[in-house]
Design a protein around this motif. Structure first.
Motif, mmCIF file in Angstrom:
data_model
loop_
_atom_site.group_PDB
_atom_site.id
_atom_site.type_symbol
_atom_site.label_atom_id
_atom_site.label_comp_id
_atom_site.label_asym_id
_atom_site.label_seq_id
_atom_site.Cartn_x
_atom_site.Cartn_y
_atom_site.Cartn_z
ATOM 1 N N UNK A 137 0.849 -1.195 0.000
ATOM 2 C CA UNK A 137 0.000 0.000 0.000
ATOM 3 C C UNK A 137 0.886 1.247 0.000
ATOM 4 N N UNK A 138 1.486 1.564 1.152
ATOM 5 C CA UNK A 138 2.287 2.783 1.230
ATOM 6 C C UNK A 138 3.505 2.729 0.319
ATOM 7 N N UNK A 140 4.103 0.843 -2.315
ATOM 8 C CA UNK A 140 3.879 0.128 -3.570
ATOM 9 C C UNK A 140 4.829 0.603 -4.659
ATOM 10 N N UNK A 141 5.014 1.925 -4.723
ATOM 11 C CA UNK A 141 5.820 2.484 -5.822
ATOM 12 C C UNK A 141 7.266 2.002 -5.780
ATOM 13 N N UNK B 1 -1.895 3.768 3.229
ATOM 14 C CA UNK B 1 -2.755 4.427 2.249
ATOM 15 C C UNK B 1 -2.690 3.651 0.934
ATOM 16 N N UNK B 2 -3.848 3.238 0.456
ATOM 17 C CA UNK B 2 -3.864 2.458 -0.786
ATOM 18 C C UNK B 2 -3.773 3.382 -1.994
ATOM 19 N N UNK B 3 -2.884 3.077 -2.926
ATOM 20 C CA UNK B 3 -2.758 3.920 -4.118
ATOM 21 C C UNK B 3 -4.041 3.899 -4.950
ATOM 22 N N UNK B 65 1.387 8.491 -4.407
ATOM 23 C CA UNK B 65 1.870 7.282 -3.738
ATOM 24 C C UNK B 65 2.313 7.584 -2.316
ATOM 25 N N UNK B 66 1.362 7.964 -1.485
ATOM 26 C CA UNK B 66 1.592 8.352 -0.091
ATOM 27 C C UNK B 66 2.835 9.226 0.056
ATOM 28 N N UNK B 68 5.445 9.673 -1.612
ATOM 29 C CA UNK B 68 6.785 9.208 -1.959
ATOM 30 C C UNK B 68 7.250 9.833 -3.274
ATOM 31 N N UNK B 69 6.287 10.216 -4.113
ATOM 32 C CA UNK B 69 6.612 10.740 -5.430
ATOM 33 C C UNK B 69 6.083 12.156 -5.516
#
Lengths: 170, 493
Positions: A137-138, A140-141, B1-3, B65-66, B68-69
């Motif tokens: 989820x968090x 994933x990327x 958190x789901x994308x 993406x929570x 991150x990006x």
């Protein structure tokens, strides 16, 4: 009970780790390293880090150690004498590191990484499950990017090693 | 958190590039070797599509993406530059690979995957994501450096790059793990808080910063972490060298700057001195060692080190005042401008080296350029412009790039740094103009005349035209690019 389990694992780790450097046959050394890996995994289980224990066995015992054994067997080294004249160096380093470890354990005030320690208390479900949940989820990327890296490495290994391609004469 | 789907929309360019790369890898075996060019055109199509998508990102800021990006104008600028560089590299490779008989369409797949890694680097708001982007970029490059598998030099270059690169990645990762230890997170915003509250007196912060600077210093080949550069650049296929010297350097600078300013923006005085030392050492050593090189590829490798040194001035300036100050933004935007200009000059120079053939080999020695003006007037003239631009002589873009950087240094009250850089820029004119002198003033021997030829094709002409247009237009008329970089910096702290 808990301390008995700890001392069992710790004792075997110290014993087998010593055997790794003390035994003269590289295959025996590798095998005692294997036993050590399993006992380190056991320590992780007592710390409720089941995931880490599984990874320890799969990655270290399953992959890395097999690689060592392959090399030892391919090179056919029965007895390795070259590295046995290092007792004095080993003694010096060992004593220094041991003193350092003892000083750190007895003189340090509180944990070195308070923020990281605080985070571990959030785990409620089993840690394999929660790592999986966070990973898909968090994170994933980054997880998917890691899969791309593996793809590149795989295709690259084929390109750099396959016979009959890229040869200007063919 | 789901994308969610919104997250996927934010990384549409990355998805397109990765999708195109995977398609290339699948299509390659079923494409007859006479039609491999189609695959190159396909990757160019993907780049054009991404270009249009990314232009839309030039004026908004999205976190995906929570967190991150991050998709902001700063990242969009670098991505656009990287598309242009990759497109030119692919066009150039179409001819170069045929000359070198490397007929593998996986090559284009690797360029795209490497580009995907760079895109992830420039839009990462989290050290883990940036690190994985760096790895994706580097591993593709390690493999591409060894594409001339039958040549010992290429394999040496690949192996050297791989070993030293993984070593530096290890150091970088060590720094990241220490930062995770003090902040409990890998996100730049959380790290910024932890670093600011702990300060530089904490050895953990000190070591983490040093490891990060060493790791990134390796990627941008700053002295003393430059040792790999000449060998790797010389051994790798020239198209790959051009890609490494330009694209990977631009992406690494982009990520380096973001990490330093967003993650360590609160403790600028503590690391600015370190970067300053690296900067002066890089400018000095790069330029001085380039003088004694007789191989043009190797000389360009040292020149790329020297240019990394000039670009570091931008970071030094940005580190001299607090984030958000116009002087700091001036440093960042002049760095962006400089690397954009540097890309055109260097790509052009490498393209000429790549198409100049001696027998079946590359004409990469300085001797091969002897009297080039007698045989190939056009190529000699273009090479002269690229050399003059690299030396930073007006009215080329190289002058404009240096002008904005040195002005930024002067504005920050570091006129002495600008003067040092200027002195070394004057020294650099020696080895750049030596190539021009050899081309125009020496008579070629009969052997040199017969053995060398130019592999001119329509695609290489397009590459050279783009490069020369970039060098001239940006030199005479830099306004539009300056305003793009300035507005891109606005989104940046």
């Amino acid at each position: 009970m808990a301390s008995f389990v700890f001392f069992y694992f710790a004792g075997v780790i110290v014993l087998t780790a010593t055997l790794v450097v003390a035994l003269r046959n590289p295959i025996y050394s590798a095998l005692s390293l294997l036993v050590m890996f399993f006992h380190v995994a056991g320590l992780y289980v007592t710390l409720h880090a089941e995931f880490l224990a599984a990874v320890q066995i799969i990655v270290y015992a399953g992959a890395i150690l097999v690689l060592y054994l392959f090399v030892v067997m391919l090179l056919n080294v029965k007895r390795e004498e070259r590295f046995h004249g290092q007792a004095s160096v080993a003694m010096f380093l060992g004593v220094t590191l041991l003193t350092e470890a003892i000083l750190l354990v007895f003189l340090s005030e509180g944990p070195m990484f308070p923020a990281a320690v605080a985070n571990t208390s959030e785990l409620v479900t089993g840690n394999t499950k929660s790592i999986g949940q966070v990973l898909f989820s968090t994170y994933l990327f980054p997880f998917e990017v890691a899969s791309l890296i593996l793809l590149v490495a795989m295709v690259g290994a084929v390109i750099l090693s396959k016979k009959g391609i890229l040869d200007p004469k063919s | 958190m789901t994308p969610s789907l919104v997250d996927l929309g934010a990384i549409l360019p990355e998805l397109l590039i990765v999708g195109a790369a995977c398609l290339l890898l699948v299509l390659d075996p079923i494409t007859p070797s006479s039609k491999k060019d189609l695959l190159a055109w396909m990757s160019l199509g993907a780049l054009a599509l991404c270009f249009m998508v990314t232009i839309g990102d030039l004026n908004h800021r999205v976190l995906a993406f929570s967190d991150l990006v991050i998709i902001d104008p700063y990242a969009a600028f670098w991505k656009l530059l990287l598309y242009v560089i990759s497109g030119m590299t692919i066009l150039f490779s179409m001819t170069y690979l045929k000359e070198e008989r490397i007929e593998l369409a996986e090559y284009y797949g690797f360029i795209l995957l490497s580009l995907a890694g760079m895109m992830i680097m420039v839009s990462g708001a989290d050290l883990l994501t940036i690190y994985l982007g760096i790895e994706l970029m580097s591993i593709s490059l390690y493999i591409m450096a060894g594409f001339k598998r039958f040549e010992a030099k290429s394999i040496e270059s690949s192996a050297k790059y791989f070993i030293l690169g993984s070593f530096s990645s290890g150091i970088l990762l060590y720094g990241i793990s220490l930062l995770y230890g003090i902040s409990g997170s890998t996100k730049l915003t959380d790290i910024a808080q932890a670093v600011t509250s702990r300060g530089f007196d904490d050895p953990m912060v000190l070591f983490a910063t040093m490891f990060l600077i060493v790791g990134f210093g390796f990627k941008v080949s700053a002295v003393p972490f430059h040792m790999w550069t000449p060998d790797v650049y010389q051994g790798a296929p020239t198209s790959v060298t051009a890609f490494m010297a330009v694209a990977s350097k631009a992406a690494s600078f982009a990520a380096f700057l973001r990490v330093l300013l967003e993650g360590f923006g609160g403790v600028k005085p503590s690391w600015q001195g370190l970067i300053l030392v690296l900067c002066i050492a890089t400018i000095a050593l790069g330029n001085i060692v380039a003088i004694v090189q007789t191989n043009v590829k190797r000389m360009l490798a040292y020149s790329s080190i020297a240019h990394a040194g000039y670009a570091l001035i931008g970071i030094v300036v940005a580190g001299s005042v607090a984030n958000g100050d116009p002087i700091a933004s001036g440093g960042v935007s002049s760095l962006m401008l400089y690397l954009a200009i540097y890309s055109f000059m260097t790509l052009g120079a490498f393209a000429i080296v790549g198409i100049l053939r001696r027998g079946g080999l590359e004409g990469e020695e300085l001797d091969d350029f002897t009297g080039l003006s007698k045989r190939h007037k056009g190529a000699a003239f273009l090479m002269m412009i690229f050399m003059v631009a690299l030396a930073g002589i007006p009215p080329t873009a190289g002058f404009m790039g240096k002008f904005y950087l040195f002005m930024a240094a002067v504005n920050a009250g570091m006129a002495w740094l600008a003067i040092i850089a200027l002195i070394f820029a004057a020294i650099s004119a020696f080895y750049y103009l030596r190539v021009v002198m050899v081309m125009y003033m020496r008579e070629p021997s009969a052997a040199q005349e017969n053995e060398t030829r130019l592999a001119f094709t329509p695609t290489t002409s397009v590459v050279l035209a783009c490069a020369i247009a970039g060098v001239i237009i940006l030199g005479v008329f830099p306004g539009p690019l300056v305003s793009v970089t300035t507005s891109a910096v606005m989104s940046f702290p």
